[in-house]
Design a protein around this motif. Structure first.
Motif, PDB file in Angstrom:
ATOM      1  N   GLN A   1       0.834  -1.032   0.030  1.00 16.02           N
ATOM      2  CA  GLN A   1       0.017  -0.005   0.057  1.00 16.02           C
ATOM      3  C   GLN A   1       0.805   1.276  -0.096  1.00 16.02           C
ATOM      4  O   GLN A   1       0.608   2.200  -0.574  1.00 16.02           O
ATOM      5  CB  GLN A   1      -0.835   0.025   1.072  1.00 16.02           C
ATOM      6  N   GLY A   2       2.051   1.148   0.775  1.00 18.14           N
ATOM      7  CA  GLY A   2       3.083   2.286   0.698  1.00 18.14           C
ATOM      8  C   GLY A   2       3.414   2.828  -0.655  1.00 18.14           C
ATOM      9  O   GLY A   2       3.752   4.056  -0.848  1.00 18.14           O
ATOM     10  N   MET A   3       3.465   1.682  -1.626  1.00 20.98           N
ATOM     11  CA  MET A   3       3.928   1.962  -3.281  1.00 20.98           C
ATOM     12  C   MET A   3       2.980   2.985  -3.751  1.00 20.98           C
ATOM     13  O   MET A   3       3.263   3.975  -4.652  1.00 20.98           O
ATOM     14  CB  MET A   3       4.137   0.817  -3.699  1.00 20.98           C
ATOM     15  N   PHE A   4       1.729   2.849  -3.627  1.00 19.15           N
ATOM     16  CA  PHE A   4       0.611   3.664  -3.929  1.00 19.15           C
ATOM     17  C   PHE A   4       0.738   5.096  -3.557  1.00 19.15           C
ATOM     18  O   PHE A   4       0.558   5.945  -4.040  1.00 19.15           O
ATOM     19  CB  PHE A   4      -0.767   2.893  -3.576  1.00 19.15           C
ATOM     20  N   PHE A   5       1.149   5.144  -2.156  1.00 22.49           N
ATOM     21  CA  PHE A   5       1.181   6.428  -1.522  1.00 22.49           C
ATOM     22  C   PHE A   5       2.245   7.097  -2.185  1.00 22.49           C
ATOM     23  O   PHE A   5       2.185   8.313  -2.182  1.00 22.49           O
ATOM     24  CB  PHE A   5       1.438   5.996  -0.028  1.00 22.49           C
ATOM     25  N   ILE A   6       3.208   6.463  -2.582  1.00 20.10           N
ATOM     26  CA  ILE A   6       4.496   6.961  -3.382  1.00 20.10           C
ATOM     27  C   ILE A   6       4.033   7.677  -4.730  1.00 20.10           C
ATOM     28  O   ILE A   6       4.463   9.056  -5.005  1.00 20.10           O
ATOM     29  CB  ILE A   6       5.631   6.261  -3.357  1.00 20.10           C
ATOM     30  N   ILE A   7       3.533   6.983  -5.326  1.00 14.45           N
ATOM     31  CA  ILE A   7       3.462   7.247  -6.852  1.00 14.45           C
ATOM     32  C   ILE A   7       2.305   8.498  -7.213  1.00 14.45           C
ATOM     33  O   ILE A   7       2.154   9.243  -7.972  1.00 14.45           O
ATOM     34  CB  ILE A   7       3.024   5.973  -7.769  1.00 14.45           C
ATOM     35  N   THR A   8       1.466   8.431  -6.172  1.00 12.68           N
ATOM     36  CA  THR A   8       0.241   9.319  -6.430  1.00 12.68           C
ATOM     37  C   THR A   8       0.710  10.871  -6.429  1.00 12.68           C
ATOM     38  O   THR A   8       0.206  11.434  -7.485  1.00 12.68           O
ATOM     39  CB  THR A   8      -0.887   8.973  -5.384  1.00 12.68           C
ATOM     40  N   PRO A   9       1.177  11.111  -5.412  1.00 15.93           N
ATOM     41  CA  PRO A   9       1.636  12.461  -5.562  1.00 15.93           C
ATOM     42  C   PRO A   9       2.758  12.888  -6.783  1.00 15.93           C
ATOM     43  O   PRO A   9       2.798  13.880  -7.310  1.00 15.93           O
ATOM     44  CB  PRO A   9       2.426  12.844  -4.222  1.00 15.93           C
ATOM     45  N   ALA A  10       3.374  11.862  -7.199  1.00 19.63           N
ATOM     46  CA  ALA A  10       4.454  12.043  -8.317  1.00 19.63           C
ATOM     47  C   ALA A  10       3.516  12.183  -9.426  1.00 19.63           C
ATOM     48  O   ALA A  10       4.280  12.938 -10.455  1.00 19.63           O
ATOM     49  CB  ALA A  10       5.372  10.639  -8.025  1.00 19.63           C
ATOM     50  N   LEU A  11       2.644  11.641  -9.503  1.00 17.72           N
ATOM     51  CA  LEU A  11       1.663  11.788 -10.975  1.00 17.72           C
ATOM     52  C   LEU A  11       1.340  13.310 -11.155  1.00 17.72           C
ATOM     53  O   LEU A  11       1.303  13.932 -12.225  1.00 17.72           O
ATOM     54  CB  LEU A  11       0.439  10.873 -10.829  1.00 17.72           C
ATOM     55  N   ILE A  12       1.021  13.973  -9.912  1.00 19.26           N
ATOM     56  CA  ILE A  12       0.669  15.358  -9.835  1.00 19.26           C
ATOM     57  C   ILE A  12       1.653  16.162 -10.439  1.00 19.26           C
ATOM     58  O   ILE A  12       1.386  17.274 -11.032  1.00 19.26           O
ATOM     59  CB  ILE A  12       0.380  15.650  -8.285  1.00 19.26           C
ATOM     60  N   CYS A  13       2.766  15.892 -10.113  1.00 21.40           N
ATOM     61  CA  CYS A  13       4.141  16.725 -10.692  1.00 21.40           C
ATOM     62  C   CYS A  13       3.975  17.069 -11.986  1.00 21.40           C
ATOM     63  O   CYS A  13       4.717  18.043 -12.635  1.00 21.40           O
ATOM     64  CB  CYS A  13       5.323  15.984 -10.254  1.00 21.40           C
ATOM     65  N   GLY A  14       3.331  16.139 -12.834  1.00 19.35           N
ATOM     66  CA  GLY A  14       3.439  16.379 -14.442  1.00 19.35           C
ATOM     67  C   GLY A  14       2.493  17.636 -14.739  1.00 19.35           C
ATOM     68  O   GLY A  14       2.789  18.175 -15.750  1.00 19.35           O
ATOM     69  N   ALA A  15       1.772  18.069 -13.991  1.00 17.12           N
ATOM     70  CA  ALA A  15       0.905  19.234 -14.219  1.00 17.12           C
ATOM     71  C   ALA A  15       1.599  20.257 -14.192  1.00 17.12           C
ATOM     72  O   ALA A  15       1.381  21.319 -14.744  1.00 17.12           O
ATOM     73  CB  ALA A  15      -0.264  19.347 -13.458  1.00 17.12           C
ATOM     74  N   PHE A  16       2.520  20.737 -13.038  1.00 17.72           N
ATOM     75  CA  PHE A  16       3.365  21.838 -12.726  1.00 17.72           C
ATOM     76  C   PHE A  16       4.648  21.655 -13.235  1.00 17.72           C
ATOM     77  O   PHE A  16       5.596  22.538 -12.758  1.00 17.72           O
ATOM     78  CB  PHE A  16       3.020  22.342 -11.388  1.00 17.72           C
ATOM     79  N   ALA A  17       5.218  20.696 -13.933  1.00 17.87           N
ATOM     80  CA  ALA A  17       6.483  20.609 -14.446  1.00 17.87           C
ATOM     81  C   ALA A  17       7.053  21.744 -15.075  1.00 17.87           C
ATOM     82  O   ALA A  17       6.401  22.617 -15.579  1.00 17.87           O
ATOM     83  CB  ALA A  17       6.473  19.500 -15.322  1.00 17.87           C
TER      84      ALA A  17
END
Length: 475
Positions: A159-175
């Motif tokens: 479950q922790g791996m999901f917690f890692i990747i989810t905010p990383a996905l958001i980074c694409g919007a304000f790159a």
């Protein structure tokens, strides 16, 4: 069918008629003490022990999901930005692997899965308490807490791996334009105040969980993160893109991806890692995992073909970027449905995601004029929403009949609109919660430390201005 038989075994055992003859000790499968073969002591019912096959699969799945963040997402995203920002995007992904793991170990896991309150988790697992081994004085040895047939450790890691990747996905919007410090603070707060409540609501018996007493509209099915991961991150990404503002020169400067080779390789890594994401959400090495694996692959394939075909028809040429984006769109769409639908509907869902997400990225974004740098909203927000709704359409009792006692569940097989309504309600709640919380967090961070880099830093590139390094040195 296999899953149903497995789940029904305990019931069959309970309904089996009693006989007056005791079977041999060997058939009873109970221990016989040496020298007392005629005296058989029936043990008390015990908690299921460790299943090494389940544990091995879940640990492998955990590694696959982590692999999705880096190198998968890191390469996919970094290839899409200009070369002066390639390290900045990679750094965000790798740094979040560390930062979000620390948050997860301290308080994130317990806020997601602690206690039984339908609205928020308690402090049951704070600082890994009740997860890590503890000394048992009666047994005289350390005991590892279990989560079904796997250690609590393993479930926590997955479950922790999901917690890692989810905010990383958001980074694409304000790159290419947000401060690294602002990104880090936002990720901590967003993970704690947005992801954790949503995770608890959906996967720990909360107000969005299917069939729970406190569920809104009966709850929703979300096998691996349609609402928790993709809708929440995609909607928050759109808010970030609009709040932070467009990149300097957006609309007239050359902002083409600097290295589509990276992006293609990253997409392939995401495709492979997604098998852990979806099939691992079965929680065991069983038939349900096989179904999730198959439909994940089929949906990704259909998405890749559909997006490329749309470009081929409209623009005259299928692009590598379109094929990669379509595969990811198909993967996103099938995520909430992977444990509930059959392979042929999965092909339909993947193809629909390829077409709908293509229009979101190629038409909707241009029409509304927002600068979602790497199409986090167009793929994850739109694809996740489509997948959540279509789960209510295509969910089948052939896969998840245990949830309804064998009655039809999805609209397609005659289950009515009840599940579709539950799915739509969950989507709307997720969208509203994500928008409100994200706006508040961004405003707070902007006031305290500022969100955006200076104009000079943005022109020079975040690799130099934020990290003092260059991605490419050719001299």
């Amino acid at each position: 069918m296999l899953v149903g038989l497995i789940l029904c075994q305990p019931l069959v055992a309970q309904l089996a008629p009693e006989t007056n003859e005791d079977p041999p000790a060997a058939e009873q499968n109970v221990p016989v003490e040496a020298g007392n073969a005629g005296e058989v002591e029936v043990p008390e019912e015990e908690t299921p022990g460790l299943d090494t096959g389940d544990n091995a699969w879940m640990l492998t799945s955990s590694a696959l999901v982590l692999f999705m963040t880096a190198p998968g997402l890191a390469m996919f995203y970094s290839g899409l930005v200009r070369k002066k920002n390639v390290l900045g995007v990679m750094m965000q992904c790798l740094f979040l692997m560390g930062l979000m793991t620390v948050v997860w170990s301290l308080w994130g896991y317990t806020l997601c899965f602690g206690g039984s309150n339908p609205y928020f988790g308690d402090l049951e697992f704070l600082f890994m308490n009740n997860v890590q081994p503890a000394w048992d004085a009666e047994l005289g040895e350390p005991v590892t807490p279990m989560h079904g047939t796997i250690p609590e450790y393993t479930f926590m890691l997955f479950q922790g791996m999901f917690f890692i990747i989810t905010p990383a996905l958001i980074c694409g919007a304000f790159a290419e334009r947000m401060k690294f410090s602002a990104m880090a603070v936002f990720s901590i707060l967003w993970g704690t105040l947005v992801y954790c409540p949503l995770c608890h609501w959906v996967w720990d018996g909360g107000i969005l969980a299917y069939g729970e007493p406190n569920s809104l509209a009966g709850g929703a099915l979300d096998f691996a993160g349609g609402t928790v991961v993709h809708i929440s991150s995609g909607i928050s990404a759109l808010v970030c893109a609009m709040f932070v503002g467009k990149r300097l020169g957006f609309g007239h400067d050359d902002m083409r991806p600097h290295n589509l080779t990276y992006t293609m390789l990253g997409a392939a890594m995401l495709w492979v890692g997604w098998f852990g994401f979806n099939a691992g959400s079965a929680g065991a090495a069983n038939g349900l995992a096989s179904n999730a694996f198959a439909v994940t692959h089929f949906s990704a394939a259909a998405g890749a073909v559909a997006w490329a075909m749309m470009e081929w028809i409209i623009r005259g040429k299928p692009s590598a970027l379109g094929c990669a984006s379509g595969a990811v769109a198909g993967l996103v769409c099938i995520t909430p449905a992977a444990g509930f639908v059959l392979p042929m509907p999965a092909l339909v869902m993947g193809a629909a995601a390829g077409i709908v997400c293509y229009y979101a990225c190629a038409v909707l974004k241009q029409s509304l004029g927002y600068d979602d740098s790497l199409d986090a909203f167009g793929v994850h927000g739109v694809g996740g929403t489509l997948g959540a709704v279509l789960t209510g359409v295509f969910a089948s009792r052939h896969v998840c009949g245990d949830l309804t006692g064998g009655e039809p569940i999805g609209l397609y097989e005659g289950g009515g609109v009840t599940l579709v309504i539950g799915q739509v309600v969950a989507v709307l709640v997720t969208i509203a919660f994500s928008v409100i919380a994200t706006v508040i967090l961004l405003k707070l961070i902007d006031v305290v430390i500022g969100l955006r880099v200076t104009q000079e830093s943005e022109i020079r590139g975040l690799d130099i201005s934020e990290h003092g390094e260059e991605g490419y040195i050719f001299s």
